[in-house]
Design an enzyme around this catalytic site. Structure first.
Site, PDB file in Angstrom:
ATOM      1  N   ASP A 118      34.432  54.999 -14.002  1.00  0.00           N
ATOM      2  CA  ASP A 118      33.394  53.982 -14.058  1.00  0.00           C
ATOM      3  C   ASP A 118      32.123  54.451 -14.755  1.00  0.00           C
ATOM      4  OD1 ASP A 118      32.748  55.772 -12.087  1.00  0.00           O
ATOM      5  OD2 ASP A 118      32.480  54.288 -10.496  1.00  0.00           O
TER       6      ASP A 118
ATOM      7  N   LYS B 288      31.785  49.295  -5.028  1.00  0.00           N
ATOM      8  CA  LYS B 288      30.335  49.254  -5.147  1.00  0.00           C
ATOM      9  C   LYS B 288      29.826  47.867  -5.546  1.00  0.00           C
ATOM     10  CE  LYS B 288      29.344  53.658  -4.379  1.00  0.00           C
ATOM     11  NZ  LYS B 288      30.670  54.144  -3.981  1.00  0.00           N
TER      12      LYS B 288
ATOM     13  N   ASP C 242      24.410  57.960  -3.600  1.00  0.00           N
ATOM     14  CA  ASP C 242      23.738  57.385  -4.775  1.00  0.00           C
ATOM     15  C   ASP C 242      22.526  56.547  -4.390  1.00  0.00           C
ATOM     16  OD1 ASP C 242      25.804  58.598  -6.110  1.00  0.00           O
ATOM     17  OD2 ASP C 242      26.963  56.768  -6.388  1.00  0.00           O
TER      18      ASP C 242
END
Length: 809
Positions: free
Chosen positions: A232, A45, A122
């Protein structure tokens, strides 16, 4: 057709945080080949050109790296899947954006990549006005672009699509009735595989029944993006446990399963090893061989193999040696060596780091001149001690020259039977302890379960050993103390584990695991000190300030697993084992006392925090005397009586409230302490009645022969017990004394020492505590401020100038 039917099983690098390095990915490919895995998906990401800057093509240097990575995966028999995440700002109806996306993927295709993924996870569901006019729904927009890209790339055999509703809990109103998923199932081209994470983002279990619903609405078997070991979302958690909770029969209902593991590369040996065992067991079952996957057996096999890896002398980050780099460069003309000044997209040097980066090798320069100076001084000050302990000189020592260590600490600390030596081998029991304490998001390992169960029981039954309750039956008291002994032994094992990890030869493991082992070590120090303190010091319900029962009610009673239940995501209760131990302590909600960055220079010194014993008095007096002499620049002869400094700084607390004094010791003995006063008003009265008369008798004026310094200090003793304002004592009835607080390279040890004292004060009913500090003592002011203390008085404390810092408990 054969390739399409292959079950895709492997790793997705898809977490938030600093991506892995090229060296680490090469090691990953070796592991995957060894354990029978077949697919790697590249999608970190925080790779800017994967997500935020997806429109930008790779530079020539980045192209070289990516080409090398794709070739490295192919050479290991792995399928390399390149993923792009354009969903944050793509305009689906924009021909320009579609052209830029095609250009980006064509560039990667030209580098040898044959498998792709487009991710819309997301992101916000809303569309811009242009998209709202062009498409009937958000799903329609995504599906249209995805189909177009799929056709543009020649309909590759592996093409993945991650929907915005990628798990059951994100579907509205449900999986089967979600208009979004219905559109995806009906309009997405049939050979495009849809990514799914299960009922939750992090699913505790995956079963055939739970997948049947989504398989029906998607009209195809999904591919599981498995977040079981992803960490994470919580900077205090690490998952070293086995691949678990996935039925072996899943394979016939899935296109594949890719594990999204820990951000810390070295933490993934067991998760990936056991994933390989799960996959190969399924392969053997298809061949009619009896081989059922057992997580515990797979964990034992992985532990056995990891032991060899843990004790290898590897550098941090799995950096290649110069010889290896030269060899690699000569074998591939496309190889571009990593350089620190290059772009971060493929190198794993994103500016967003989950945890601080710190030097772990003596050859690594400190980050600032100040740190360098402090480290050099610390090594010089403690050089002889390191030799005596058998520690390597490159390890950062435990204290600076200003620390109150001095000579005469040659005796080993009481109760500390084990020294922390230099670089050695981690034992199998230590590795099992490490795994048990950092197991899985929904489940603790055996060691963690025992730690939490014992702490909960000991706290709940502390009335058996309270200082002012009726005498409990001997068998009950013995049970409490026996269980406490086992708990303390486990805490000592955790401290020794921290020492062994820091002192080990594998710096790659140290780099990745140290913040977690260090955090748990500090929590174990506080918990151990707290349990030791309870025995004979905790007050029962008759406490004048408050009640221990009300404190127990205020403290956490449930474990994180109890609070989570079966329906919550793991991030609903953060901190893992450390967080649960924290919440079982009286001051567990004060996060600033427990969350602070790890030290810049890890030290393998073995510390212990415990309540004060009478035999400690002589050593403490010697320490504060040396500190006074150093601050005054005087000689031994400048103080007439050897006890007078100790009597002023420590004497009243050690004599009148020794139960609120905590000792810090290392392998050589006592090296610091903190003291507290539960009720300042009561303490002042007792000082006037007993302590000050005793001091006047001990240091009587004998005509003109009394040493001036002695007479001044006796006068100061009387001033020390002056009155504090009622407004202060009403809100902050307790006081801290930091006269013997040590200054250490690992300042967290000093913070942990103070936290142990605050825990005791809160346990016996204190609602607030203050500490008086001289304005010139910036180090102590900063130290207390970081622990949540605020300035409440200045220049009004008694008759001397001073700053009073306080905090509520």
């Amino acid at each position: 057709m054969e390739e399409k039917r292959q079950f895709l099983c492997g790793v997705v690098e898809g977490f938030y945080g600093r991506p892995w390095s090229m060296d680490q990915r090469r090691v990953l490919f070796q592991w995957m080949q060894r354990w029978g895995l077949n697919t790697y998906l590249y999608g970190p990401k925080d790779d800017l050109k994967h997500r935020l800057l997806w429109r930008e093509v790779y530079s020539p240097e980045e192209e070289g790296q990516l080409r090398t990575l794709i070739a490295a995966a192919r050479s290991r028999g792995l399928k390399f899947v390149y993923a792009v995440s354009p969903g944050q700002d793509i305009v689906f109806s924009s021909a320009c954006d579609l052209t830029l996306l095609k250009r980006k993927l064509r560039q990667v295709s030209d580098l040898g990549c044959q498998a792709f993924a487009i991710l819309f996870d997301d992101i916000d569901h809303s569309m811009c006005q242009a998209d709202s006019e062009a498409f009937s729904s958000f799903a329609h927009a995504q599906v249209t672009v995805t189909n177009e890209i799929y056709r543009f790339l020649g309909e590759p055999s592996v093409f993945l699509f991650c929907p915005t509703e990628y798990c059951g809990s994100l579907c509205s109103p449900s999986v089967s009735k979600s208009p979004y998923l219905q559109t995806v199932g009906e309009d997405l081209m049939p050979n495009i595989t849809v990514v799914w994470t299960g009922n939750k983002v992090i699913s505790r279990k995956l079963s055939v029944d739970c997948l049947a619903e989504v398989e029906a609405v998607l009209q195809r078997p999904p591919l599981i993006w498995d977040n079981l070991h992803a960490n994470d979302y919580d900077s205090r958690r690490l998952f070293l446990g086995p691949f678990k909770g996935r039925e072996p029969q899943l394979r016939s209902h899935l296109r594949g399963l890719l594990l999204n593991p820990n951000c810390e590369f070295e933490a993934n040996y067991i998760p990936l090893h056991t994933l390989g065992s799960w996959y190969t067991a399924g392969e053997e079952e298809r061949k009619d061989e009896e081989c059922e996957y057992c997580p515990d057996r797979a964990l034992s096999d992985a532990l056995h193999d990891w032991m060899e890896e843990l004790n290898q002398p590897l550098q941090a980050g799995r950096q290649s040696t110069r010889a290896e780099q030269r060899s690699s460069a000569s074998s591939s003309r496309c190889k571009t060596p990593d350089r620190s000044d290059g772009a971060p997209t493929l190198r794993g040097t994103s500016s967003v780091a989950k945890l601080p980066v710190f030097p772990l090798d003596s050859s690594s320069p400190p980050s600032s001149p100040t740190n360098a100076k402090g480290e050099r001084e610390a090594r010089e000050a403690d050089k002889n001690q390191d030799k005596q302990l058998g520690q390597p000189n490159q390890q950062a020592p435990g204290s600076r020259p200003g620390a109150l260590l001095g000579g005469g600490r040659g005796q080993k600390a009481q109760g500390q039977g084990r020294l922390c030596g230099g670089k050695g081998l981690l034992s199998e029991s230590q590795v099992r302890l490490l795994v048990g304490l950092h197991y899985l998001p929904h489940e603790h390992g055996p060691s963690a379960q025992k730690l939490l169960q014992d702490l909960t029981w000991l706290k709940g039954n502390c009335q058996l050993v309270s200082s002012n309750s009726k005498k409990a039956p001997p068998q009950k008291t013995d049970e409490w103390r026996g269980r406490a002994s086992r708990f303390l032994s486990l805490c000592e094992d955790i401290a020794q584990l921290h020492c062994s990890v820091v002192g080990g030869a594998n710096r790659a493991v140290l780099y990745d695991l140290y913040p977690y082992v260090w955090d748990l070590r500090n929590m174990a120090l506080v918990a151990k000190a707290f349990i030791c303190w309870l025995d004979g010091r905790v007050l029962s319900d008759s406490s004048t300030l408050d009640t221990w029962r009300s404190c127990l009610h205020w403290c956490g009673k449930s474990t994180g697993a109890d609070l989570l239940g079966g329906e919550s995501e793991p991030w609903a209760f953060k901190g893992g084992v450390s967080g649960e131990v924290q919440m079982l302590l009286p001051i567990g909600s004060s996060s600033e006392l427990f969350t602070h960055p790890p030290p810049l220079f890890p030290t393998s010194r073995l510390y212990n925090i415990r309540p004060y014993h009478n035999k400690d008095k002589m050593e403490l007096y010697r320490m504060v005397r040396q500190l006074h002499l150093r601050n005054q620049g005087g000689q031994e002869s400048s103080i007439a009586h050897p006890d007078i400094v100790g009597d002023r700084c420590l004497g009243p607390c050690l004599a009148l409230c020794p139960e609120y004094c905590f000792i810090l010791e290392d392998e050589l003995g006592v090296c610091g302490c903190v003291m507290g006063i539960l009720d300042v008003r009561s303490f002042a009265k007792r000082c006037q009645a007993t302590w000050l008369p005793a001091m006047r008798d001990k240091y009587p004026p004998k005509g003109g022969n009394t040493h001036a310094n002695t007479q001044d200090l006796v006068t100061l003793m009387e001033e020390d017990q002056g009155e504090y304002p009622d407004s202060l004592v009403y809100h902050f009835p307790s006081q801290l004394r930091l006269d013997a607080l040590p200054e250490l390279v690992d300042i967290s040890v000093s913070r942990t020492l103070l936290t142990a004292l605050l825990t005791a004060l809160k346990a016996n009913g204190s609602q607030g505590v203050f500490c008086e500090v001289q304005p010139t003592d910036r180090h102590r002011m900063e130290f207390l401020t970081k622990l949540g203390f605020l300035e409440i008085l200045r220049g009004e404390a008694r008759s001397r100038e001073g700053v009073v810092l306080g905090r509520l408990l």
